[in-house]
Scaffold this motif. Structure first.
Motif, PDB file in Angstrom:
ATOM      1  N   LEU A  25       0.841  -1.191   0.000  1.00  0.00           N
ATOM      2  CA  LEU A  25       0.000   0.000   0.000  1.00  0.00           C
ATOM      3  C   LEU A  25       0.881   1.248   0.000  1.00  0.00           C
ATOM      4  CD1 LEU A  25      -2.862   1.201   0.203  1.00  0.00           C
ATOM      5  CD2 LEU A  25      -2.619   1.134   2.687  1.00  0.00           C
ATOM      6  N   ALA A  26       0.887   1.969  -1.104  1.00  0.00           N
ATOM      7  CA  ALA A  26       1.668   3.207  -1.219  1.00  0.00           C
ATOM      8  C   ALA A  26       0.721   4.380  -0.985  1.00  0.00           C
ATOM      9  CB  ALA A  26       2.331   3.292  -2.591  1.00  0.00           C
ATOM     10  N   LEU A  27       0.628   4.822   0.279  1.00  0.00           N
ATOM     11  CA  LEU A  27      -0.342   5.840   0.647  1.00  0.00           C
ATOM     12  C   LEU A  27      -0.130   7.138  -0.137  1.00  0.00           C
ATOM     13  CD1 LEU A  27      -2.752   6.355   2.504  1.00  0.00           C
ATOM     14  CD2 LEU A  27      -1.149   7.183   4.235  1.00  0.00           C
ATOM     15  N   ALA A  34      -5.747  10.856  -6.105  1.00  0.00           N
ATOM     16  CA  ALA A  34      -6.992  11.546  -5.769  1.00  0.00           C
ATOM     17  C   ALA A  34      -6.791  13.050  -5.615  1.00  0.00           C
ATOM     18  CB  ALA A  34      -7.572  10.987  -4.468  1.00  0.00           C
ATOM     19  N   SER A  35      -5.568  13.517  -5.916  1.00  0.00           N
ATOM     20  CA  SER A  35      -5.220  14.946  -5.851  1.00  0.00           C
ATOM     21  C   SER A  35      -5.259  15.501  -4.427  1.00  0.00           C
ATOM     22  CB  SER A  35      -6.147  15.767  -6.766  1.00  0.00           C
ATOM     23  OG  SER A  35      -6.069  15.316  -8.098  1.00  0.00           O
ATOM     24  N   TYR A  36      -4.744  14.724  -3.476  1.00  0.00           N
ATOM     25  CA  TYR A  36      -4.682  15.156  -2.087  1.00  0.00           C
ATOM     26  C   TYR A  36      -3.282  14.921  -1.536  1.00  0.00           C
ATOM     27  CZ  TYR A  36      -9.791  15.349  -1.902  1.00  0.00           C
ATOM     28  OH  TYR A  36     -11.101  15.666  -2.131  1.00  0.00           O
ATOM     29  N   SER A  37      -2.965  15.635  -0.473  1.00  0.00           N
ATOM     30  CA  SER A  37      -1.789  15.283   0.299  1.00  0.00           C
ATOM     31  C   SER A  37      -2.112  14.019   1.096  1.00  0.00           C
ATOM     32  CB  SER A  37      -1.434  16.411   1.275  1.00  0.00           C
ATOM     33  OG  SER A  37      -2.438  16.526   2.278  1.00  0.00           O
ATOM     34  N   SER A  38      -1.083  13.332   1.575  1.00  0.00           N
ATOM     35  CA  SER A  38      -1.313  12.108   2.345  1.00  0.00           C
ATOM     36  C   SER A  38      -2.167  12.377   3.575  1.00  0.00           C
ATOM     37  CB  SER A  38       0.030  11.488   2.765  1.00  0.00           C
ATOM     38  OG  SER A  38       0.773  11.094   1.643  1.00  0.00           O
ATOM     39  N   PHE A  39      -1.898  13.501   4.261  1.00  0.00           N
ATOM     40  CA  PHE A  39      -2.654  13.834   5.473  1.00  0.00           C
ATOM     41  C   PHE A  39      -4.131  14.037   5.165  1.00  0.00           C
ATOM     42  CE2 PHE A  39      -4.549  17.118   8.174  1.00  0.00           C
ATOM     43  CZ  PHE A  39      -4.449  16.498   9.412  1.00  0.00           C
ATOM     44  N   ALA A  53      -7.092   4.498   5.573  1.00  0.00           N
ATOM     45  CA  ALA A  53      -6.830   3.756   4.337  1.00  0.00           C
ATOM     46  C   ALA A  53      -6.054   2.474   4.625  1.00  0.00           C
ATOM     47  CB  ALA A  53      -6.073   4.637   3.350  1.00  0.00           C
ATOM     48  N   VAL A  54      -5.090   2.539   5.549  1.00  0.00           N
ATOM     49  CA  VAL A  54      -4.295   1.363   5.886  1.00  0.00           C
ATOM     50  C   VAL A  54      -5.171   0.282   6.520  1.00  0.00           C
ATOM     51  CG1 VAL A  54      -2.440   0.504   7.359  1.00  0.00           C
ATOM     52  CG2 VAL A  54      -2.141   2.640   6.091  1.00  0.00           C
ATOM     53  N   GLU A  55      -6.025   0.663   7.467  1.00  0.00           N
ATOM     54  CA  GLU A  55      -6.887  -0.313   8.133  1.00  0.00           C
ATOM     55  C   GLU A  55      -7.926  -0.870   7.163  1.00  0.00           C
ATOM     56  OE1 GLU A  55      -8.532  -2.518  11.441  1.00  0.00           O
ATOM     57  OE2 GLU A  55      -6.594  -1.765  10.787  1.00  0.00           O
TER      58      GLU A  55
END
Length: 303
Positions: A25-27, A34-39, A53-55
Motif C-alpha cells: 500500500l503506497a499511501l 486523488a489529488s490530495y496530500s497524504s494527510f 486507508a491502511v486499516e
C-alpha cells in the motif's frame, strides 16, 4: 462537463485498492491519484468509510483471504497469505486471528460457517435489499435454508457482458437502512426521468465485491446504480462490472439471498467455484405490473 467530485475520486482510489489487494500500500501514490496530500487523503478517507486507508486495506486483504480459504481448498495457506499482501505467514496468522477470532486452518476446516452464523448473522446478506422499503416482512425474516435442490434447479450459468455503471456507494449500512437508501436513489432518478420525458423501467444494479457472509455491518461497502448514460451525474462513481461466467438466479416477486445459492448449489457441485476477483451482482427492474424482478449473479470459474 463537470469535473469528478471529491467522493467519486475516492471511489476510484478504493477500486484501485481492491484491484491491487496483494500489492504494498503506497499511501502517497493513492493520495496523489486523488489529488490530495497524504494527510488530507487519510482524513477524508476515514470520514467516508470509518477507517483509515491502511486499516481499510488490511481488512479487505483479510476478507479476500477468508474467501480463498473457503473456496480454494487446494491452495496452501502460506500462498494465500502472500497473494493477499502479507509479508510473512506469522504476520498473516496474527492478523487473521485478530479479525476472525480463529486460525486460518480452523477457518478452512469449517470455522467460517460458525463465524457467519454467530458473528455476522442474517443481515450479512445484502442480496435481499428491498426496493420497496415498506416490505418489512421480507427485510426482517430470518434466513431459512431452502428445500434441498430447489434453488439449484433454478440456477443457470451465463456469460454476462460488461456493464459500465454509475453508482452511489454506501458504507456501514444494511437491512432497512440500506433498503431505504437504495429506494431513495431509485425514486430520485425516476422523478428526473419522468420530468425529462424519458422512458422508465431502467435496470438497477447492486454490487458487493466480497462474500456477504464474512463482512460485518460496519465494514459493508455496497454499490448501487444504473448503466451509464448521457444524463449521468458526474458526481457519482463509475466502474465497469466485468464480463464473465456467473451463476444466475432469476426472481420475480420474491427476494432470494446469495447464501441460498452458495449452500444449495455452489457448495454441492464439482465443476465451478467462486471467483473472488469479481463482484456479486444483483439486477432489479420493474415489471409491467410495477413489481420488481431481476436476478442474482455469483462470479464463478472452472475448478
Amino acid at each position: 462537463m463537470k469535473p469528478p467530485s471529491r467522493v467519486s475520486r475516492l471511489y476510484e482510489v478504493m477500486d484501485l485498492m481492491l484491484d491491487s489487494v496483494g500489492d504494498p500500500l503506497a499511501l502517497k501514490s493513492l493520495a496523489a491519484s486523488a489529488s490530495y496530500s497524504s494527510f488530507h487523503f487519510d482524513r477524508i478517507f476515514r470520514e467516508l468509510t470509518g477507517f483509515s486507508a491502511v486499516e481499510y486495506q488490511r481488512k479487505r486483504r483479510l476478507r479476500r483471504a477468508a474467501h480463498l480459504l473457503r473456496h480454494e481448498p487446494d491452495v496452501a495457506i502460506v500462498r494465500i497469505a502472500q497473494d493477499c499482501g502479507f509479508p510473512s505467514n506469522a504476520a498473516f496468522a496474527k492478523a487473521f486471528k485478530q479479525q476472525f477470532s480463529m486460525s486460518a486452518k480452523a477457518w478452512r476446516e469449517g470455522g467460517w460457517r460458525e463465524y457467519m452464523d454467530q458473528q455476522v448473522g442474517r443481515e450479512s446478506d445484502v442480496s435481499f435489499f428491498v426496493a420497496e422499503p415498506d416490505n418489512l416482512e421480507a427485510l426482517l425474516a430470518p434466513y431459512c435454508p431452502p428445500q434441498p435442490g430447489t434453488i439449484a434447479a433454478r440456477i443457470a450459468v451465463r456469460m454476462l457482458p460488461a456493464v459500465t455503471l454509475r453508482y452511489q456507494r454506501f458504507f456501514g449500512q444494511s437491512g432497512a437502512a440500506l433498503s431505504i437508501a437504495c429506494n431513495d436513489v431509485v425514486c430520485e432518478r425516476e422523478r428526473r426521468d419522468a420530468a425529462a420525458g424519458a422512458p422508465g423501467g431502467r435496470p438497477w444494479y447492486g454490487v458487493f465485491d466480497e462474500d456477504p457472509g464474512f463482512t460485518g455491518e460496519s465494514e459493508y461497502c455496497y454499490d448501487f446504480g444504473h448503466a451509464d448514460d448521457a444524463g449521468a451525474d458526474p458526481g457519482m462513481g463509475m466502474r465497469v462490472l466485468p464480463a464473465g461466467s456467473y451463476a444466475c438466479l432469476d426472481f420475480h416477486q420474491e427476494w432470494p439471498r446469495f447464501r441460498s445459492m452458495y449452500e444449495d448449489w455452489l457448495d454441492k457441485q464439482s465443476l465451478w467455484r467462486l471467483d473472488s476477483t469479481r463482484p456479486h451482482i444483483q439486477m432489479v427492474e420493474r415489471s409491467l405490473d410495477g413489481r420488481w424482478r431481476g436476478w442474482l449473479a455469483l462470479p464463478i470459474k472452472k475448478r
